[in-house]
Design an enzyme around this catalytic site. Structure first.
Site, PDB file in Angstrom:
ATOM      1  N   TYR A 118      -2.266   8.494   2.306  1.00 37.58           N
ATOM      2  CA  TYR A 118      -3.703   8.439   2.564  1.00 37.58           C
ATOM      3  C   TYR A 118      -4.244   9.843   2.336  1.00 37.58           C
ATOM      4  O   TYR A 118      -3.632  10.826   2.765  1.00 37.58           O
ATOM      5  CB  TYR A 118      -4.002   8.051   4.025  1.00 37.58           C
ATOM      6  N   THR A 176      -2.940   4.748  -1.350  1.00 33.78           N
ATOM      7  CA  THR A 176      -3.640   3.590  -0.791  1.00 33.78           C
ATOM      8  C   THR A 176      -5.143   3.805  -0.945  1.00 33.78           C
ATOM      9  O   THR A 176      -5.687   4.796  -0.473  1.00 33.78           O
ATOM     10  CB  THR A 176      -3.272   3.379   0.681  1.00 33.78           C
ATOM     11  N   LYS A 226      -2.538   1.561  -4.824  1.00 28.34           N
ATOM     12  CA  LYS A 226      -2.338   0.351  -4.017  1.00 28.34           C
ATOM     13  C   LYS A 226      -3.676  -0.091  -3.416  1.00 28.34           C
ATOM     14  O   LYS A 226      -4.406   0.718  -2.861  1.00 28.34           O
ATOM     15  CB  LYS A 226      -1.336   0.654  -2.899  1.00 28.34           C
ATOM     16  N   HIS A 280      -4.035  -5.068   1.841  1.00 28.97           N
ATOM     17  CA  HIS A 280      -3.593  -4.428   3.090  1.00 28.97           C
ATOM     18  C   HIS A 280      -3.164  -5.476   4.122  1.00 28.97           C
ATOM     19  O   HIS A 280      -3.383  -5.311   5.328  1.00 28.97           O
ATOM     20  CB  HIS A 280      -4.714  -3.544   3.662  1.00 28.97           C
TER      21      HIS A 280
END
Length: 348
Positions: free
Chosen positions: A130, A156, A219, A243
């Protein structure tokens, strides 16, 4: 009790984990429609099996980013593994190595990157990132991961803010005092997520590329538009992911989004998928629709909750055996024979 399928591990984890830990792992956003749809969508896909094919010699191996794995399943990044098992992510890394598959370690691990690396030094490990408001924190994590031999970086993209997970709010979820986010100690307060940077854009992929030689996988992609942007910005892979239904509710199931992403990418980068994989036949369906590999999240945690490293290996072996059997019954002796011709969408 004999553990025969992944739902057996789910039932065990629900029974024996503390309620707050179970609710955290199980949580979806809002009404949990997307979380549940991830699973239900597989039931609308039917096989078109071929008969009288020689399946006496099976080969279920594949490669991701050039590295061979024993079968096309990996472990998705999930946080706080010590909530499921005392050794946490160290057990996860060892199980992945034992099964010769890929483990994506989360930024929000309860073990350090160094501990994860030392637990299975020869294992195939990717690092999930992140981007935080304090870019120096993210930069340091990327450089630590590369120095420790992680082989790819997984960005992500779907968490500019954290989705509303009602049970976590009701439970006032926090990590127990003896657990820490080991890679972010002093930098982060769990559940406030206030250090996540909501200003991240596609241009930040160039910033990441300037920090590392590792291949970058993005992702959280669910549309052809974003798949095309990902390719244009030079990523090496895409994980089709929502997620686990924990972010935007009412989005598509990942197996449904997979088709348009694969069509948009046109083979230029590898496409993977997570979300809703519960059986070996689900793996086969995802590969038939164009995924190179799938990643499991919650089932890995259920395995840890059952017997740690051993329990997670049990989960993976069941998936491996079911995938092997589904392939054979559908008439495919090797992964390269799996294709779109193998499935149809139910008319129901």
């Amino acid at each position: 009790m004999a553990m025969v399928c992944l739902s057996d591990f789910e039932a065990y984890a629900k029974k024996y984990l503390p309620k707050t830990a179970w609710d955290y792992f199980a949580a979806g956003a809002d009404d949990c429609n997307t979380r549940d749809e991830n699973i239900l969508a597989y039931k609308r896909i039917r096989f078109r099996p071929r008969m009288l094919r020689d399946v006496s010699m099976m080969d279920i191996r594949t490669k991701i980013l050039g590295t061979e794995i024993s079968f096309p399943v990996g472990i998705a990044p999930t946080g706080f593994h010590q909530l499921a098992w005392p050794d946490g992510e160290k057990s996860t890394a060892r199980a992945a190595k034992a099964m010769n598959i890929c483990y994506i370690a989360s930024t929000y691990s309860t073990c350090t990157l160094e501990e994860i690396s030392a637990a299975a030094p020869e294992g195939l490990r990717w690092f999930q990132l992140y981007i935080h408001r304090n870019r120096a924190v993210s930069q340091q994590l990327v450089q630590r991961a590369e120095a420790l031999g992680f082989q790819a970086l997984v960005l992500t993209a779907d968490v500019p803010y954290t989705g509303k997970r009602r049970d976590d709010i009701r439970n006032g979820f926090r990590l127990p005092p003896h657990m820490k986010l080991k890679n972010l100690e002093g930098d982060f307060e769990v559940c406030k997520m206030s250090l996540l940077d909501p200003s991240v854009t596609w241009n930040d992929i160039y910033w990441l590329q300037s920090l590392t030689h590792l291949p970058i996988i993005i992702k959280g992609i669910l549309t052809k538009e974003d798949a095309e942007l990902a390719v244009r910005h030079g990523v090496q892979g895409i994980i089709v992911s929502n997620h686990g239904g924990r972010q935007l509710d009412e989005g598509p199931a990942t197996i449904d989004a997979l088709v348009e992403v694969v069509e948009a990418v046109r083979g230029r980068v590898e496409v993977y998928l997570d979300g809703g994989i519960r059986k070996g036949s689900d793996v086969l369906k995802a590969l038939a629709l164009g995924a190179k590999c799938v990643f499991i999240g919650r089932p890995a945690l259920w395995g840890l909750a059952y017997k740690g490293e051993e329990g997670l290996q049990d989960v993976l072996r069941i998936l491996q055996d079911e995938f092997h059997l589904s392939m054979a019954l559908a008439g495919c002796a090797r992964v390269s024979e799996i294709g779109r011709h193998l499935v149809q969408f139910s008319k129901l």
